[in-house]
Design a protein around this motif. Sequence first.
Motif, PDB file in Angstrom:
ATOM      1  N   ILE A  51       3.952  -3.695  -4.951  1.00 15.69           N
ATOM      2  CA  ILE A  51       2.858  -4.445  -5.575  1.00 15.69           C
ATOM      3  C   ILE A  51       2.340  -3.688  -6.799  1.00 15.69           C
ATOM      4  O   ILE A  51       2.163  -2.469  -6.751  1.00 15.69           O
ATOM      5  N   THR A  52       2.158  -4.411  -7.874  1.00 13.73           N
ATOM      6  CA  THR A  52       1.489  -3.798  -9.023  1.00 13.73           C
ATOM      7  C   THR A  52       0.133  -4.451  -9.226  1.00 13.73           C
ATOM      8  O   THR A  52      -0.040  -5.647  -8.959  1.00 13.73           O
ATOM      9  N   PHE A  53      -0.819  -3.647  -9.686  1.00 11.89           N
ATOM     10  CA  PHE A  53      -2.186  -4.137  -9.883  1.00 11.89           C
ATOM     11  C   PHE A  53      -2.570  -3.977 -11.328  1.00 11.89           C
ATOM     12  O   PHE A  53      -2.048  -3.099 -12.033  1.00 11.89           O
ATOM     13  N   ASP A  54      -3.503  -4.830 -11.798  1.00  9.91           N
ATOM     14  CA  ASP A  54      -4.003  -4.618 -13.157  1.00  9.91           C
ATOM     15  C   ASP A  54      -5.505  -4.366 -13.113  1.00  9.91           C
ATOM     16  O   ASP A  54      -6.023  -3.909 -12.111  1.00  9.91           O
ATOM     17  N   GLU A  55      -6.207  -4.717 -14.192  1.00 10.89           N
ATOM     18  CA  GLU A  55      -7.628  -4.419 -14.342  1.00 10.89           C
ATOM     19  C   GLU A  55      -7.915  -2.957 -14.081  1.00 10.89           C
ATOM     20  O   GLU A  55      -7.261  -2.093 -14.650  1.00 10.89           O
ATOM     21  N   GLY A  95      -7.457  -1.235 -11.290  1.00 11.09           N
ATOM     22  CA  GLY A  95      -6.707  -0.610 -10.206  1.00 11.09           C
ATOM     23  C   GLY A  95      -7.463  -0.716  -8.900  1.00 11.09           C
ATOM     24  O   GLY A  95      -8.486  -1.408  -8.803  1.00 11.09           O
ATOM     25  N   ILE A  96      -6.916  -0.005  -7.886  1.00  9.43           N
ATOM     26  CA  ILE A  96      -7.516  -0.116  -6.555  1.00  9.43           C
ATOM     27  C   ILE A  96      -7.621   1.242  -5.882  1.00  9.43           C
ATOM     28  O   ILE A  96      -7.111   2.226  -6.392  1.00  9.43           O
ATOM     29  N   ARG A  97      -8.235   1.266  -4.704  1.00  5.45           N
ATOM     30  CA  ARG A  97      -8.308   2.470  -3.899  1.00  5.45           C
ATOM     31  C   ARG A  97      -7.315   2.345  -2.750  1.00  5.45           C
ATOM     32  O   ARG A  97      -6.968   1.249  -2.308  1.00  5.45           O
ATOM     33  N   ARG A  98      -6.888   3.450  -2.237  1.00  4.91           N
ATOM     34  CA  ARG A  98      -5.867   3.453  -1.189  1.00  4.91           C
ATOM     35  C   ARG A  98      -6.296   2.667   0.050  1.00  4.91           C
ATOM     36  O   ARG A  98      -5.529   1.870   0.577  1.00  4.91           O
ATOM     37  N   ASP A  99      -7.531   2.880   0.458  1.00  6.07           N
ATOM     38  CA  ASP A  99      -7.966   2.232   1.703  1.00  6.07           C
ATOM     39  C   ASP A  99      -7.991   0.713   1.609  1.00  6.07           C
ATOM     40  O   ASP A  99      -7.964   0.014   2.604  1.00  6.07           O
ATOM     41  N   GLN A 100      -7.954   0.201   0.360  1.00  5.43           N
ATOM     42  CA  GLN A 100      -7.969  -1.257   0.206  1.00  5.43           C
ATOM     43  C   GLN A 100      -6.639  -1.895   0.608  1.00  5.43           C
ATOM     44  O   GLN A 100      -6.599  -3.065   0.934  1.00  5.43           O
ATOM     45  N   SER A 112      -6.192 -12.298  -1.543  1.00  3.01           N
ATOM     46  CA  SER A 112      -7.292 -11.345  -1.405  1.00  3.01           C
ATOM     47  C   SER A 112      -7.934 -11.130  -2.770  1.00  3.01           C
ATOM     48  O   SER A 112      -7.350 -11.489  -3.795  1.00  3.01           O
ATOM     49  N   PRO A 113      -9.105 -10.524  -2.805  1.00  5.73           N
ATOM     50  CA  PRO A 113      -9.754 -10.290  -4.100  1.00  5.73           C
ATOM     51  C   PRO A 113      -9.119  -9.144  -4.903  1.00  5.73           C
ATOM     52  O   PRO A 113      -9.554  -8.872  -6.012  1.00  5.73           O
ATOM     53  N   LEU A 114      -8.103  -8.485  -4.373  1.00  6.83           N
ATOM     54  CA  LEU A 114      -7.471  -7.364  -5.096  1.00  6.83           C
ATOM     55  C   LEU A 114      -6.831  -7.866  -6.391  1.00  6.83           C
ATOM     56  O   LEU A 114      -6.287  -8.966  -6.412  1.00  6.83           O
ATOM     57  N   PRO A 115      -6.855  -7.041  -7.444  1.00  8.76           N
ATOM     58  CA  PRO A 115      -6.303  -7.494  -8.732  1.00  8.76           C
ATOM     59  C   PRO A 115      -4.777  -7.417  -8.773  1.00  8.76           C
ATOM     60  O   PRO A 115      -4.196  -6.651  -9.539  1.00  8.76           O
ATOM     61  N   VAL A 116      -4.126  -8.237  -7.937  1.00 10.26           N
ATOM     62  CA  VAL A 116      -2.663  -8.185  -7.858  1.00 10.26           C
ATOM     63  C   VAL A 116      -2.040  -8.775  -9.116  1.00 10.26           C
ATOM     64  O   VAL A 116      -2.407  -9.861  -9.542  1.00 10.26           O
ATOM     65  N   ASP A 117      -1.106  -8.036  -9.689  1.00 13.60           N
ATOM     66  CA  ASP A 117      -0.425  -8.539 -10.883  1.00 13.60           C
ATOM     67  C   ASP A 117       0.924  -9.132 -10.488  1.00 13.60           C
ATOM     68  O   ASP A 117       1.347 -10.165 -10.971  1.00 13.60           O
ATOM     69  N   ASP A 118       1.593  -8.462  -9.546  1.00 11.63           N
ATOM     70  CA  ASP A 118       2.950  -8.890  -9.198  1.00 11.63           C
ATOM     71  C   ASP A 118       3.299  -8.334  -7.817  1.00 11.63           C
ATOM     72  O   ASP A 118       2.874  -7.237  -7.458  1.00 11.63           O
ATOM     73  N   ILE A 119       4.117  -9.093  -7.058  1.00 13.37           N
ATOM     74  CA  ILE A 119       4.594  -8.591  -5.766  1.00 13.37           C
ATOM     75  C   ILE A 119       6.095  -8.786  -5.678  1.00 13.37           C
ATOM     76  O   ILE A 119       6.608  -9.861  -6.002  1.00 13.37           O
ATOM     77  N   LEU A 120       6.769  -7.749  -5.262  1.00 10.61           N
ATOM     78  CA  LEU A 120       8.217  -7.838  -5.095  1.00 10.61           C
ATOM     79  C   LEU A 120       8.545  -7.541  -3.641  1.00 10.61           C
ATOM     80  O   LEU A 120       8.119  -6.523  -3.103  1.00 10.61           O
ATOM     81  N   ILE A 121       9.286  -8.462  -2.989  1.00 10.81           N
ATOM     82  CA  ILE A 121       9.696  -8.194  -1.605  1.00 10.81           C
ATOM     83  C   ILE A 121      11.111  -7.644  -1.646  1.00 10.81           C
ATOM     84  O   ILE A 121      12.028  -8.287  -2.156  1.00 10.81           O
ATOM     85  N   ASP A 122      11.279  -6.445  -1.140  1.00 11.35           N
ATOM     86  CA  ASP A 122      12.569  -5.763  -1.319  1.00 11.35           C
ATOM     87  C   ASP A 122      13.085  -5.213  -0.002  1.00 11.35           C
ATOM     88  O   ASP A 122      12.330  -5.003   0.940  1.00 11.35           O
ATOM     89  N   GLU A 123      14.426  -4.962   0.031  1.00 10.23           N
ATOM     90  CA  GLU A 123      15.012  -4.339   1.209  1.00 10.23           C
ATOM     91  C   GLU A 123      14.725  -2.839   1.189  1.00 10.23           C
ATOM     92  O   GLU A 123      14.511  -2.251   0.127  1.00 10.23           O
ATOM     93  N   VAL A 124      14.764  -2.261   2.373  1.00  5.94           N
ATOM     94  CA  VAL A 124      14.623  -0.812   2.479  1.00  5.94           C
ATOM     95  C   VAL A 124      15.824  -0.181   1.783  1.00  5.94           C
ATOM     96  O   VAL A 124      16.898  -0.776   1.716  1.00  5.94           O
ATOM     97  N   ASP A 125      15.636   1.009   1.255  1.00  8.62           N
ATOM     98  CA  ASP A 125      16.725   1.665   0.555  1.00  8.62           C
ATOM     99  C   ASP A 125      17.876   1.963   1.527  1.00  8.62           C
ATOM    100  O   ASP A 125      17.655   2.449   2.632  1.00  8.62           O
ATOM    101  N   ILE A 126      19.087   1.665   1.078  1.00 11.26           N
ATOM    102  CA  ILE A 126      20.263   1.859   1.945  1.00 11.26           C
ATOM    103  C   ILE A 126      20.418   3.325   2.362  1.00 11.26           C
ATOM    104  O   ILE A 126      20.822   3.626   3.481  1.00 11.26           O
ATOM    105  N   ASP A 127      20.042   4.214   1.487  1.00 15.10           N
ATOM    106  CA  ASP A 127      20.106   5.645   1.821  1.00 15.10           C
ATOM    107  C   ASP A 127      19.388   5.930   3.136  1.00 15.10           C
ATOM    108  O   ASP A 127      19.885   6.645   3.998  1.00 15.10           O
ATOM    109  N   ASP A 128      18.187   5.345   3.249  1.00 15.13           N
ATOM    110  CA  ASP A 128      17.383   5.604   4.443  1.00 15.13           C
ATOM    111  C   ASP A 128      18.048   5.041   5.678  1.00 15.13           C
ATOM    112  O   ASP A 128      18.032   5.645   6.750  1.00 15.13           O
TER     113      ASP A 128
END
Lengths: 325, 264
Positions: free
Chosen positions: A256-260, A262-267, A301-317
């Motif tokens: 997730i990327t945020f604009d404005e 930004g946010i705090r971790r606990d959010q 949510s009220p968070l300033p979300v700019d973009d969300i990408l749903i991705d697979e876990v890294d194959i390495d892991d």
Amino acid sequence: MPIIEVKNLSKSYEYYRQESGLMGAVKSFFARETLYAEAVKGINFSIEEGELVGFLGPNGAGKTTTLKMLSGILYPTSGDARVLGFKPTDRKKEYQRQFALVMGQKNQLVADLPAMESFILNKEIYEVSDNDFKKTLNELVDVLDIGNILDIQTRKLSLGQRMKCELAAALIHSPKVLFLDEPTIGLDVVAQKNIRDFLKRYNKEKKTTIILTSHYMEDIKDLCRRVIIINLGKVIYDGAIDELIKKHAPYKLLKITFDENGIRRDQVEKYGEVLEFSSYRAVIKVARGDAKKVAIALLSSPLPVDDILIDEVDIDDVIRKVFGK
Amino acid sequence: MKKYLTIIKTYWQRGLTYRFTILAYRAGEMAEAVVLVLMWTAIYSDQNVIKGFTLPEMITYFLIGNLFSAATRNFLPGLMSRDIKDGGLSMFLLRPMSYFNFILSREIGRISFVTALSLVTNGLIILFFLNYFIFNFDIPYLLLIAIMISLAFIIELLISYIVGLVAFWTDEVDGLHSTFDKLKKLFSGGYFPISILPAIFVNVSYALPFAYSFFVPAQLYLKKIDLMAGARGIFVQIVWIIALYAISNWIWKKGLRRYEGVGI
Ligand SMILES: Nc1ncnc2c1ncn2[C@@H]1O[C@H](COP(=O)(O)OP(=O)(O)OP(=O)(O)O)[C@@H](O)[C@H]1O
Ligand SMILES: [Mg+2]
């Protein structure tokens, strides 16, 4: 009919241990205790024509040993291997003219001579006609971009240049089956990509059946739809790479990327396990089935979300997790 | 056939890239020959004939014998043991051509330049000691010698090949090779004409293959043995070639099962 068929294939090596120091050397001169290393323990798989299969496993898993048995270099201790209907260790000329083995750490090019001489040598040994040779060589030189290094002694080439020449030398006789043992080892990212692109194209155009081992996940991700994973001489996974991810990684990543401001971790912590965090970007791990739901929750949510990408876990892991078992 | 020629040509080219080493070895060869001649001249200072050899005969024996041995030698075992030990053999096992045929062609390519040069230097040495050198222009003898030397070349290759194959069991064959070389030199008459030893020794030598790359052709050249004895020698050589070929095949098959293709 499968092109490659392996049944209960096993190989154990003879070796001995030697204590360090002079006494150890003297002792082992007179009496050696022979030990056996079971490098490959009854593996099974079969591969169809035109497949490009990734052969994965940690160091010492038995990958090279298997490829050597398939090439007829090593006699299996037990079990059976067939490639193109041939038993590799019979070393029939008809078989040898149809496959090639390329090892990233072993060269077949004559070090003191330009690559071109080695190509010509292979042309004669494999009895390739002048016309075919010209055609194949032109193609290979073109795609691998090695036109300007063919007349330089091979030992004066860089690793990447040499590897390209090795590949070309191995493909002069247009093999139907190709075994590649870490063909990209030690290469920089650009060279790795070059080799990968070449292999991808080659496999597609020529329908060559390829088994590839590599410790670079990029190679595997980019090239193979199917992987065979072996560990301690046993096959522990054989199937599509996507399935592997689904099976061993019941998670997806929300990037997730945020604009404005930004946010705090606990959010974001309440949405799932936070893997990465900065004020403007977060990576959250969520259960596979919940991914969409969480994404929607975030967007509404009220968070300033700019973009969300749903991705697979890294194959390495995933691989690391599978190896770890 | 073309593939063998290509291999020979390729490795001949490769040999040329090491011209300095090749020339450097020749200097040692020439020095050795000079010492040999000086030594025998000193030994002959107070006698005219030793065991039936006059001084010119003795010197001719060594000079012509060295020429023969230069024409028949090879350097196969070191190369083979390296192939086997480092796993380089793997690359040959993949190709549709037998290792035996490959290394034989490779060896011929590798040594032809060295051998040619060595023949030239040995020829130069003969010119240098022309006063002592006995000439023989008897065509039947020369023909027989040529056949004998060609067969001796094949025998030496087969023996070296077998010594090299031992590396399947021992990894290294330097020690064996060097011991073998010394025995060979002794039995071939490379240290001294074997005819100065007791008769039993000579008879054993005739049954072994080594004498045919030095002693026998040199004796033929000096006409100390006749054409009939030479022909018998050719027969012995042929028997050896067959036997060595069979033995080498057998060892190859056994050894290959032990081969581990290490190094990757
Ligand atoms: N010549 C040999 N003698 C004894 N043991 C050997 C020999 N070659 C390999 N082994 C052992 O066999 C096992 C498998 O080796 P192999 O080379 O096939 O592994 P690998 O999967 O190719 O590993 P890597 O990713 O490191 O290349 C290892 O435990 C290794 O120690
Ligand atoms: Mg390996």
